[in-house]
Design a protein around this motif. Structure first.
Motif, mmCIF file in Angstrom:
data_model
loop_
_atom_site.group_PDB
_atom_site.id
_atom_site.type_symbol
_atom_site.label_atom_id
_atom_site.label_comp_id
_atom_site.label_asym_id
_atom_site.label_seq_id
_atom_site.Cartn_x
_atom_site.Cartn_y
_atom_site.Cartn_z
ATOM 1 N N LEU A 63 16.650 59.634 -35.007
ATOM 2 C CA LEU A 63 15.568 59.189 -34.128
ATOM 3 C C LEU A 63 16.038 58.125 -33.141
ATOM 4 O O LEU A 63 15.469 57.986 -32.054
ATOM 5 C CB LEU A 63 14.418 58.614 -34.964
ATOM 6 N N PHE A 64 17.077 57.388 -33.521
ATOM 7 C CA PHE A 64 17.539 56.267 -32.704
ATOM 8 C C PHE A 64 18.888 56.536 -32.058
ATOM 9 O O PHE A 64 19.550 55.613 -31.596
ATOM 10 C CB PHE A 64 17.614 55.004 -33.577
ATOM 11 N N ASP A 65 19.300 57.797 -32.023
ATOM 12 C CA ASP A 65 20.576 58.127 -31.412
ATOM 13 C C ASP A 65 20.573 57.712 -29.939
ATOM 14 O O ASP A 65 19.540 57.741 -29.260
ATOM 15 C CB ASP A 65 20.847 59.636 -31.518
ATOM 16 N N THR A 66 21.737 57.337 -29.457
ATOM 17 C CA THR A 66 21.844 56.873 -28.074
ATOM 18 C C THR A 66 21.760 58.013 -27.067
ATOM 19 O O THR A 66 21.549 57.770 -25.878
ATOM 20 C CB THR A 66 23.163 56.121 -27.870
ATOM 21 N N VAL A 114 28.378 67.095 -31.593
ATOM 22 C CA VAL A 114 28.615 67.115 -33.037
ATOM 23 C C VAL A 114 27.419 66.508 -33.766
ATOM 24 O O VAL A 114 26.918 67.065 -34.749
ATOM 25 C CB VAL A 114 29.911 66.353 -33.389
ATOM 26 N N ARG A 115 26.950 65.371 -33.286
ATOM 27 C CA ARG A 115 25.794 64.726 -33.924
ATOM 28 C C ARG A 115 24.558 65.613 -33.837
ATOM 29 O O ARG A 115 23.766 65.686 -34.787
ATOM 30 C CB ARG A 115 25.519 63.363 -33.276
ATOM 31 N N GLN A 116 24.406 66.298 -32.720
ATOM 32 C CA GLN A 116 23.290 67.231 -32.557
ATOM 33 C C GLN A 116 23.375 68.367 -33.587
ATOM 34 O O GLN A 116 22.370 68.734 -34.218
ATOM 35 C CB GLN A 116 23.310 67.812 -31.143
ATOM 36 N N THR A 117 24.563 68.918 -33.771
ATOM 37 C CA THR A 117 24.757 70.010 -34.724
ATOM 38 C C THR A 117 24.505 69.534 -36.144
ATOM 39 O O THR A 117 23.940 70.266 -36.974
ATOM 40 C CB THR A 117 26.176 70.596 -34.595
ATOM 41 N N VAL A 118 24.911 68.306 -36.440
ATOM 42 C CA VAL A 118 24.659 67.733 -37.761
ATOM 43 C C VAL A 118 23.161 67.656 -38.037
ATOM 44 O O VAL A 118 22.687 68.047 -39.118
ATOM 45 C CB VAL A 118 25.301 66.336 -37.876
ATOM 46 N N ILE A 119 22.392 67.161 -37.062
ATOM 47 C CA ILE A 119 20.942 67.055 -37.229
ATOM 48 C C ILE A 119 20.325 68.431 -37.450
ATOM 49 O O ILE A 119 19.474 68.621 -38.334
ATOM 50 C CB ILE A 119 20.297 66.374 -36.006
ATOM 51 N N ASN A 120 20.757 69.401 -36.664
ATOM 52 C CA ASN A 120 20.210 70.745 -36.813
ATOM 53 C C ASN A 120 20.576 71.368 -38.158
ATOM 54 O O ASN A 120 19.773 72.087 -38.755
ATOM 55 C CB ASN A 120 20.689 71.641 -35.666
ATOM 56 N N SER A 177 20.155 64.449 -26.793
ATOM 57 C CA SER A 177 20.323 65.735 -27.477
ATOM 58 C C SER A 177 20.124 65.639 -28.985
ATOM 59 O O SER A 177 19.391 66.446 -29.566
ATOM 60 C CB SER A 177 21.689 66.336 -27.150
ATOM 61 N N PRO A 178 20.752 64.687 -29.685
ATOM 62 C CA PRO A 178 20.445 64.540 -31.109
ATOM 63 C C PRO A 178 18.986 64.179 -31.364
ATOM 64 O O PRO A 178 18.383 64.636 -32.345
ATOM 65 C CB PRO A 178 21.397 63.416 -31.559
ATOM 66 N N ARG A 179 18.390 63.364 -30.471
ATOM 67 C CA ARG A 179 16.973 63.031 -30.658
ATOM 68 C C ARG A 179 16.103 64.270 -30.507
ATOM 69 O O ARG A 179 15.137 64.462 -31.261
ATOM 70 C CB ARG A 179 16.546 61.948 -29.665
ATOM 71 N N ASN A 180 16.448 65.122 -29.552
ATOM 72 C CA ASN A 180 15.717 66.375 -29.405
ATOM 73 C C ASN A 180 15.917 67.280 -30.618
ATOM 74 O O ASN A 180 15.014 68.039 -30.997
ATOM 75 C CB ASN A 180 16.152 67.107 -28.135
ATOM 76 N N ALA A 181 17.101 67.203 -31.220
ATOM 77 C CA ALA A 181 17.355 67.985 -32.433
ATOM 78 C C ALA A 181 16.472 67.515 -33.578
ATOM 79 O O ALA A 181 16.069 68.318 -34.424
ATOM 80 C CB ALA A 181 18.833 67.890 -32.818
#
Length: 250
Positions: free
Chosen positions: A108-111, A81-87, A114-118
């Motif tokens: 940038l500081f996600d644990t 979900v966090r990844q989709t939000v970033i994208n 995948s979100p960091r890669n997004a």
């Protein structure tokens, strides 16, 4: 069954249905549209964030609701979900970066990686079409104490440099004395990636002439020559032409 396992006409219908459900949710908070944010299929999630970007552009009166929705999901326990939000924020940031900047400051500081890669992917696509505010934001992290942040920023600005190396070379130069191997390797990689298209080799090498860290420059030049072979079907110069040009200049 995955997204690309179904016939094309059904995929088109699914994306249309998804957009309608997302729109309904934004207008009335009814429906189960949020399931698309956490779908196991990465292409379903991609269709979701692309639709969010389209809705933001097509429905100005719903922009506040869209940002509020993304904000409410940005701390969701599911990394997908966090990844989709970033994208989704990246789609919006192509034209309105300032409004979504907080998502990238946090992402940038996600644990989870995948979100960091997004964040990296979004910086690439935003920087290509909306470079001013995106590169200004990226510059603010170039000397961050966390080496992974520096590396991610270096990687993220690469795509803008493919066509406009002059825009990112000053930012890259700020990393020339970085002693962390992962950052240094990414820097060398990015320099190679922005030097093989028409007109780019001249710009990149001219800038490198003024860098202080000659060992890094030497490695970067070797990478540039190597890239001209690896990408020989896409390079403006042949590898031998690139090597000869560099030898004459340096």
């Amino acid at each position: 069954m995955g997204f690309y396992d179904i016939p094309k006409d059904e995929r088109v219908a699914l994306v249309k249905e998804m957009k309608e459900e997302l729109l309904q949710y934004l207008q009335s908070k009814q429906g189960g549209a949020l399931r698309y944010f956490e779908d196991e299929d990465t292409y379903i999630r991609k269709a979701c964030y692309l639709n969010i970007g389209r809705l933001y552009s097509e429905y100005p009166l719903l922009q506040k609701q869209i940002i509020a929705l993304l904000k409410s999901l940005s701390a969701h326990p599911d990394f997908k979900v966090r990844q989709t939000v970033i994208n989704a924020a990246g789609e919006i940031g192509k034209t309105a970066f300032d409004i979504v900047r907080p998502f990238f400051d946090a992402g940038l500081f996600d644990t989870h990686h995948s979100p960091r890669n997004a964040v990296i992917g979004s910086v690439k696509k935003m920087g290509e079409v909306n470079p001013g505010p995106v590169l200004e934001w990226a510059q603010s992290y170039l000397h961050h104490p966390d080496k992974e942040i520096r590396r991610e920023i270096c990687h993220g600005i690469e795509l803008r440099g493919r066509k406009h190396p002059e825009d990112i070379l000053p930012l890259l130069q700020a990393l020339e004395h970085d002693k962390t191997a992962r950052v240094r390797n990414t820097l060398v990689h990015v320099i190679g990636q922005i030097a093989y298209k028409k007109g780019c080799l001249e710009i990149v090498t001219a800038h490198l002439k003024h860098w202080v860290n000659k060992d890094l420059v030497k490695d970067a030049l070797a990478e540039i020559i190597d890239v001209h072979y690896r990408y020989r079907n896409f390079s403006f110069y042949t590898q031998d032409e690139a090597r000869l040009f560099i030898e004459k200049l340096f």
